[in-house]
Design a protein around this motif. Sequence first.
Motif, PDB file in Angstrom:
ATOM      1  N   ASN A  43       7.068   0.668   3.528  1.00 52.38           N
ATOM      2  CA  ASN A  43       5.719   0.667   4.024  1.00 52.38           C
ATOM      3  C   ASN A  43       5.443  -0.418   4.677  1.00 52.38           C
ATOM      4  O   ASN A  43       4.661  -1.225   3.721  1.00 52.38           O
ATOM      5  CB  ASN A  43       4.909   1.206   2.989  1.00 52.38           C
ATOM      6  CG  ASN A  43       5.086   2.618   2.200  1.00 52.38           C
ATOM      7  OD1 ASN A  43       6.109   3.063   2.945  1.00 52.38           O
ATOM      8  ND2 ASN A  43       4.737   3.067   1.069  1.00 52.38           N
ATOM      9  N   GLN A  44       5.356  -0.895   5.575  1.00 53.43           N
ATOM     10  CA  GLN A  44       4.767  -1.918   6.426  1.00 53.43           C
ATOM     11  C   GLN A  44       3.708  -1.893   7.371  1.00 53.43           C
ATOM     12  O   GLN A  44       3.122  -2.732   7.737  1.00 53.43           O
ATOM     13  CB  GLN A  44       6.096  -2.523   6.946  1.00 53.43           C
ATOM     14  CG  GLN A  44       7.192  -3.148   6.323  1.00 53.43           C
ATOM     15  CD  GLN A  44       6.899  -4.385   5.621  1.00 53.43           C
ATOM     16  OE1 GLN A  44       5.693  -4.989   5.752  1.00 53.43           O
ATOM     17  NE2 GLN A  44       7.635  -4.920   4.630  1.00 53.43           N
ATOM     18  N   GLY A  45       3.468  -0.462   7.888  1.00 53.76           N
ATOM     19  CA  GLY A  45       2.590  -0.257   8.749  1.00 53.76           C
ATOM     20  C   GLY A  45       2.096   1.159   8.881  1.00 53.76           C
ATOM     21  O   GLY A  45       2.749   2.087   8.554  1.00 53.76           O
ATOM     22  N   PHE A  92       0.724  -1.134   0.148  1.00 53.21           N
ATOM     23  CA  PHE A  92      -0.148   0.046   0.046  1.00 53.21           C
ATOM     24  C   PHE A  92       0.834   1.331   0.101  1.00 53.21           C
ATOM     25  O   PHE A  92       2.018   1.114   0.402  1.00 53.21           O
ATOM     26  CB  PHE A  92      -0.845   0.116   1.103  1.00 53.21           C
ATOM     27  CG  PHE A  92      -0.203  -0.133   2.512  1.00 53.21           C
ATOM     28  CD1 PHE A  92       0.695   0.779   3.038  1.00 53.21           C
ATOM     29  CD2 PHE A  92      -0.647  -1.316   3.452  1.00 53.21           C
ATOM     30  CE1 PHE A  92       1.369   0.521   4.344  1.00 53.21           C
ATOM     31  CE2 PHE A  92       0.244  -1.506   4.482  1.00 53.21           C
ATOM     32  CZ  PHE A  92       1.092  -0.542   4.892  1.00 53.21           C
ATOM     33  N   GLU A  93       0.393   2.359  -0.624  1.00 57.24           N
ATOM     34  CA  GLU A  93       0.825   3.705  -0.080  1.00 57.24           C
ATOM     35  C   GLU A  93       0.158   4.118   1.004  1.00 57.24           C
ATOM     36  O   GLU A  93      -0.971   3.747   1.326  1.00 57.24           O
ATOM     37  CB  GLU A  93       0.338   4.646  -1.186  1.00 57.24           C
ATOM     38  CG  GLU A  93       0.968   4.593  -2.633  1.00 57.24           C
ATOM     39  CD  GLU A  93       0.452   5.757  -3.701  1.00 57.24           C
ATOM     40  OE1 GLU A  93       1.334   6.546  -4.108  1.00 57.24           O
ATOM     41  OE2 GLU A  93      -0.689   6.034  -3.645  1.00 57.24           O
ATOM     42  N   LEU A 147      -1.255  -3.150   8.788  1.00 55.60           N
ATOM     43  CA  LEU A 147      -0.055  -3.716   8.830  1.00 55.60           C
ATOM     44  C   LEU A 147       0.137  -4.618   7.637  1.00 55.60           C
ATOM     45  O   LEU A 147      -0.902  -5.493   7.075  1.00 55.60           O
ATOM     46  CB  LEU A 147       0.226  -4.600  10.072  1.00 55.60           C
ATOM     47  CG  LEU A 147       0.130  -3.819  11.436  1.00 55.60           C
ATOM     48  CD1 LEU A 147       0.680  -4.875  12.499  1.00 55.60           C
ATOM     49  CD2 LEU A 147       1.161  -2.732  11.489  1.00 55.60           C
ATOM     50  N   GLN A 148       1.255  -4.434   6.753  1.00 52.20           N
ATOM     51  CA  GLN A 148       1.173  -5.221   5.803  1.00 52.20           C
ATOM     52  C   GLN A 148       1.633  -6.732   5.919  1.00 52.20           C
ATOM     53  O   GLN A 148       1.617  -7.679   5.141  1.00 52.20           O
ATOM     54  CB  GLN A 148       2.598  -4.766   4.935  1.00 52.20           C
ATOM     55  CG  GLN A 148       3.043  -5.235   3.608  1.00 52.20           C
ATOM     56  CD  GLN A 148       1.645  -5.043   2.676  1.00 52.20           C
ATOM     57  OE1 GLN A 148       1.364  -4.034   2.187  1.00 52.20           O
ATOM     58  NE2 GLN A 148       0.979  -5.888   2.274  1.00 52.20           N
ATOM     59  N   SER A 193       8.498  -0.379   9.551  1.00 52.91           N
ATOM     60  CA  SER A 193       9.297  -0.802   8.020  1.00 52.91           C
ATOM     61  C   SER A 193      10.044  -1.947   8.216  1.00 52.91           C
ATOM     62  O   SER A 193      10.213  -2.325   9.473  1.00 52.91           O
ATOM     63  CB  SER A 193       9.995   0.419   7.775  1.00 52.91           C
ATOM     64  OG  SER A 193       9.279   1.774   7.485  1.00 52.91           O
ATOM     65  N   SER A 194      10.554  -2.525   7.185  1.00 50.93           N
ATOM     66  CA  SER A 194      11.367  -3.558   7.305  1.00 50.93           C
ATOM     67  C   SER A 194      12.620  -3.345   6.443  1.00 50.93           C
ATOM     68  O   SER A 194      12.807  -2.043   6.004  1.00 50.93           O
ATOM     69  CB  SER A 194      10.749  -4.861   6.531  1.00 50.93           C
ATOM     70  OG  SER A 194      10.533  -4.768   5.228  1.00 50.93           O
TER      71      SER A 194
END
Length: 222
Positions: free
Chosen positions: A153-155, A136-137, A165-166, A147-148
């Motif tokens: 963009n992880q959450g 997602f954006e 959350l991704q 982030s990872s």
Amino acid sequence: MRINVLQHTPNEGPGAIRAWAEDHDHDMYIYHPAFFNKLPTIDETDMLVILGGPMSANDDIDWVKKERQLIHQAIAKNIPIYGACFGSQQIAKALGYRISASPVKEVGWAPVYTQTDVIAGLPKKMTALHWHGEMFEVPNQSQLLFSSDLMKNQGFVMNHRIIGLQFHFEPMQTDLREIVINDGDYACDNALNQTAGDIINHPVPKENKKIMYQLLDYIISK
């Protein structure tokens, strides 16, 4: 409180979210829109949980679009919303943001890093289960939450009521086995270089249940 859970595939259930609901004496109702084309109404929803699945928020499918209408209604009424993976993408898409292929396919266990202290007490680094090929954006009106190493963009967290959350904190050990034995082929050719065997043999970090509780406590707190 009535928690309405949208579950999109049989092997990705609520896991620790169910435990949190039971420990707090909340009532959980689980819907399967991909199978029964049925969603709750906003008037019977005190909290909305949107789980993962193999479909895309970009799919031209009736229930996928109706699900986003429900998200719009929940946002308008300031109802707490938690989205995991596909669920987070549905929230972002409902807010008008783009869902696209990830720069890398992340499948397996990998660290995520907290990017804001808006939720007090979260560790700076945690190990989470990743199982996605889209991203997602981050909505402008939200804050980047996690982030990872492979993807920023992880959450995101928004208005003290929404978390997307991704990745996954919700699976417990039995849930992990269910995910992998049914969908382990998805681990082929992924950027984390983990096999289905590697993933299923990795113990679920004990802290993940506590983190899941912290996130849910945050979005329902006044």
